[in-house]
Design a protein around this motif. Structure first.
Motif, PDB file in Angstrom:
ATOM      1  N   VAL A 228      33.003  33.274   7.718  1.00 27.97           N
ATOM      2  CA  VAL A 228      32.661  34.854   7.891  1.00 27.97           C
ATOM      3  C   VAL A 228      33.340  35.723   6.679  1.00 27.97           C
ATOM      4  N   GLY A 229      34.632  35.415   6.354  1.00 34.44           N
ATOM      5  CA  GLY A 229      35.206  36.183   5.405  1.00 34.44           C
ATOM      6  C   GLY A 229      34.690  36.284   4.030  1.00 34.44           C
ATOM      7  N   ILE A 230      34.053  35.267   3.806  1.00 37.13           N
ATOM      8  CA  ILE A 230      33.209  35.130   2.199  1.00 37.13           C
ATOM      9  C   ILE A 230      32.037  36.167   2.130  1.00 37.13           C
ATOM     10  N   TRP A 231      31.733  36.379   3.278  1.00 37.63           N
ATOM     11  CA  TRP A 231      30.457  37.607   3.247  1.00 37.63           C
ATOM     12  C   TRP A 231      30.815  38.992   3.277  1.00 37.63           C
ATOM     13  N   MET A 232      32.198  39.313   3.342  1.00 38.27           N
ATOM     14  CA  MET A 232      32.483  40.484   3.933  1.00 38.27           C
ATOM     15  C   MET A 232      32.863  41.379   2.636  1.00 38.27           C
ATOM     16  N   GLY A 233      32.511  40.941   1.377  1.00 40.10           N
ATOM     17  CA  GLY A 233      33.069  41.601   0.213  1.00 40.10           C
ATOM     18  C   GLY A 233      34.434  41.334  -0.104  1.00 40.10           C
ATOM     19  N   PRO A 234      34.793  42.251  -1.308  1.00 41.80           N
ATOM     20  CA  PRO A 234      36.323  41.855  -1.790  1.00 41.80           C
ATOM     21  C   PRO A 234      37.249  41.904  -0.729  1.00 41.80           C
ATOM     22  N   MET A 235      37.237  42.736   0.233  1.00 45.26           N
ATOM     23  CA  MET A 235      38.159  42.671   1.168  1.00 45.26           C
ATOM     24  C   MET A 235      38.152  41.522   2.300  1.00 45.26           C
ATOM     25  N   GLY A 236      37.120  41.028   2.554  1.00 45.66           N
ATOM     26  CA  GLY A 236      37.357  39.874   3.109  1.00 45.66           C
ATOM     27  C   GLY A 236      37.219  38.686   2.460  1.00 45.66           C
ATOM     28  N   ALA A 237      37.104  38.725   1.151  1.00 42.97           N
ATOM     29  CA  ALA A 237      37.162  37.399   0.687  1.00 42.97           C
ATOM     30  C   ALA A 237      38.460  36.777   0.257  1.00 42.97           C
ATOM     31  N   GLY A 238      39.647  37.456   0.534  1.00 42.16           N
ATOM     32  CA  GLY A 238      41.068  37.161   0.101  1.00 42.16           C
ATOM     33  C   GLY A 238      41.400  35.838   0.843  1.00 42.16           C
ATOM     34  N   PRO A 239      42.501  35.173   0.385  1.00 44.78           N
ATOM     35  CA  PRO A 239      42.904  34.073   1.178  1.00 44.78           C
ATOM     36  C   PRO A 239      43.275  34.445   2.737  1.00 44.78           C
ATOM     37  N   ALA A 240      43.635  35.475   2.952  1.00 47.73           N
ATOM     38  CA  ALA A 240      44.235  35.987   4.360  1.00 47.73           C
ATOM     39  C   ALA A 240      43.942  37.388   4.584  1.00 47.73           C
ATOM     40  N   TYR A 241      43.207  37.560   5.733  1.00 48.54           N
ATOM     41  CA  TYR A 241      43.011  39.112   6.429  1.00 48.54           C
ATOM     42  C   TYR A 241      44.366  39.050   7.131  1.00 48.54           C
ATOM     43  N   THR A 242      45.153  39.804   6.618  1.00 46.61           N
ATOM     44  CA  THR A 242      46.649  39.982   7.209  1.00 46.61           C
ATOM     45  C   THR A 242      46.726  40.784   8.564  1.00 46.61           C
ATOM     46  N   ALA A 243      47.608  40.872   9.215  1.00 41.91           N
ATOM     47  CA  ALA A 243      47.840  41.775  10.427  1.00 41.91           C
ATOM     48  C   ALA A 243      47.884  43.158  10.077  1.00 41.91           C
ATOM     49  N   SER A 244      48.649  43.436   8.828  1.00 45.62           N
ATOM     50  CA  SER A 244      48.467  44.677   8.408  1.00 45.62           C
ATOM     51  C   SER A 244      47.240  45.160   7.971  1.00 45.62           C
ATOM     52  N   LYS A 245      46.507  44.565   7.254  1.00 45.55           N
ATOM     53  CA  LYS A 245      45.155  44.995   7.155  1.00 45.55           C
ATOM     54  C   LYS A 245      44.428  45.241   8.272  1.00 45.55           C
ATOM     55  N   ALA A 246      44.481  44.372   9.242  1.00 45.24           N
ATOM     56  CA  ALA A 246      43.695  44.691  10.521  1.00 45.24           C
ATOM     57  C   ALA A 246      44.127  45.842  11.222  1.00 45.24           C
ATOM     58  N   GLU A 247      45.613  46.138  11.174  1.00 43.26           N
ATOM     59  CA  GLU A 247      45.913  47.258  11.946  1.00 43.26           C
ATOM     60  C   GLU A 247      45.674  48.651  11.140  1.00 43.26           C
ATOM     61  N   GLN A 248      45.522  48.686   9.981  1.00 46.87           N
ATOM     62  CA  GLN A 248      45.115  49.664   9.297  1.00 46.87           C
ATOM     63  C   GLN A 248      43.656  50.193   9.121  1.00 46.87           C
ATOM     64  N   TRP A 249      42.792  49.022   9.501  1.00 45.33           N
ATOM     65  CA  TRP A 249      41.367  49.007   9.567  1.00 45.33           C
ATOM     66  C   TRP A 249      41.166  49.509  11.144  1.00 45.33           C
ATOM     67  N   LEU A 250      41.877  48.969  12.182  1.00 44.73           N
ATOM     68  CA  LEU A 250      41.502  49.351  13.360  1.00 44.73           C
ATOM     69  C   LEU A 250      42.026  50.794  13.661  1.00 44.73           C
ATOM     70  N   THR A 251      43.106  51.186  13.204  1.00 44.60           N
ATOM     71  CA  THR A 251      43.645  52.446  13.407  1.00 44.60           C
ATOM     72  C   THR A 251      42.661  53.482  12.661  1.00 44.60           C
ATOM     73  N   LYS A 252      42.042  53.062  11.621  1.00 47.85           N
ATOM     74  CA  LYS A 252      41.106  54.208  11.066  1.00 47.85           C
ATOM     75  C   LYS A 252      39.536  54.111  12.057  1.00 47.85           C
ATOM     76  N   VAL A 253      39.176  52.993  12.458  1.00 51.95           N
ATOM     77  CA  VAL A 253      37.880  53.146  13.037  1.00 51.95           C
ATOM     78  C   VAL A 253      38.169  53.474  14.542  1.00 51.95           C
ATOM     79  N   LYS A 254      39.244  53.458  14.842  1.00 50.95           N
ATOM     80  CA  LYS A 254      39.513  53.980  16.615  1.00 50.95           C
ATOM     81  C   LYS A 254      39.475  55.436  16.186  1.00 50.95           C
ATOM     82  N   ALA A 255      40.143  55.740  15.089  1.00 52.77           N
ATOM     83  CA  ALA A 255      40.278  57.354  15.099  1.00 52.77           C
ATOM     84  C   ALA A 255      38.918  58.072  15.114  1.00 52.77           C
ATOM     85  N   GLU A 256      37.980  57.194  14.424  1.00 56.44           N
ATOM     86  CA  GLU A 256      36.605  57.801  14.210  1.00 56.44           C
ATOM     87  C   GLU A 256      35.779  57.683  15.592  1.00 56.44           C
ATOM     88  N   THR A 257      35.937  56.376  16.553  1.00 54.82           N
ATOM     89  CA  THR A 257      35.195  56.669  17.857  1.00 54.82           C
ATOM     90  C   THR A 257      35.815  57.454  18.642  1.00 54.82           C
TER      91      THR A 257
END
Ligand SMILES: CC(C)(COP(=O)(O)OP(=O)(O)OC[C@H]1O[C@@H](n2cnc3c(N)ncnc32)[C@H](O)[C@@H]1OP(=O)(O)O)[C@@H](O)C(=O)NCCC(=O)NCCS
Length: 231
Positions: free
Chosen positions: A46-75
């Motif tokens: 999955v990660g390999i197809w998600m662009g530079p953000m998803g292609a790293g060795p680890a999608y960390t909790a901190s990245k996920a929290e930042q992302w979800l905080t952003k998209v949750k605010a939008e919705t």
């Protein structure tokens, strides 16, 4: 009032996929999806197809929290609009997390489907990207010239059954077009990701441009990106 249903316990809106996927719904993104989203995006398939953000060795909790905080605010903003008006146009889509509802009524996060104003991630020149994004963000709610972008991923356990094709169709036809006034809907996918390109083509998108060796994925050769638009 519209295609949204509302969770009897939480009052949250959701969109339900049509048969044979009526046990799959699209909900607002809760912060409790940090863990399951990490598990899916850290799967290399999955990660390999998600662009530079998803292609790293680890999608960390901190990245996920930042992302979800952003998209949750939008919705959350759109949810407020939906609660105070019945017809729209609305500024965006109040739902994006794809969940499978089990027979016992519990549900599990299986993927993400974002439908938001384009931020021109494919434009490499920072000033031009900022100019295009500012111009798009300045357009009034409901303006048919707003350029929208859809992006998505699905858990490997649920791929290959037609789920994302149905989810993209649902979010565009049941919400984006009637309640956001969306006319210009774009997406992108790496060359070599036939599943993603086919999901889009089955939803009326065509390839409008192919940016050869365009995206730096930290490998020897840059990756080629296909741009698609719904016609
Ligand atoms: C791309 C993705 C969202 C597709 O979701 P999905 O629910 O598996 O897709 P569908 O089952 O709706 O398949 C749509 C079409 O693509 C085809 N397809 C799916 N995966 C494929 C693959 N790996 N190779 C070739 N064709 C594929 C299906 O056969 C189907 O075509 P058909 O109806 O003619 O049989 C999913 O595979 C995924 O999350 N991949 C990893 C992340 C990703 O690529 N995200 C998109 C970034 S642009």
């Amino acid at each position: 009032m519209n295609a949204l249903e509302f969770n009897a316990a939480t009052g949250e809106p959701f969109l339900r996929l049509p048969a044979p996927f009526t046990n799959i719904i699209i909900t607002p993104p809760p912060m409790s999806d940090v863990e399951p989203s990490i598990a899916i995006l850290n799967n290399p398939a999955v990660g390999i197809w998600m662009g530079p953000m998803g292609a790293g060795p680890a999608y960390t909790a901190s990245k996920a929290e930042q992302w979800l905080t952003k998209v949750k605010a939008e919705t959350d903003i759109v949810m407020q609009e939906v609660r105070s008006a019945t017809s729209g146009p609305f500024s965006g889509c109040p739902v994006r997390h794809i969940r499978e509802v089990r027979e016992d009524g519990t549900d599990v996060f299986i993927g993400d489907l974002g439908f938001a104003r384009s931020s021109w991630t494919e434009v490499l020149d920072a000033d031009e990207k900022a100019r295009l994004a500012a111009e798009n963000n300045a357009r009034a709610v409901g303006d048919p010239d707003i350029v929208w972008h859809v992006g998505y991923y699905l858990a490997p356990s649920h791929q290959g059954r037609g789920v994302m094709t149905a989810a993209v169709k649902t979010i565009i036809t049941q919400w984006g077009i009637p309640y956001m006034g969306a006319k210009c809907i774009r997406s992108s996918a790496f060359e070599g990701n036939p599943g993603s390109i086919k999901v889009l083509e089955k939803n009326g998108f065509v390839i409008t441009d192919t940016l050869v060796e365009h995206v730096d994925m930290g490998k020897a050769k840059k990756w080629t990106l296909c741009l698609l638009e719904r016609v």
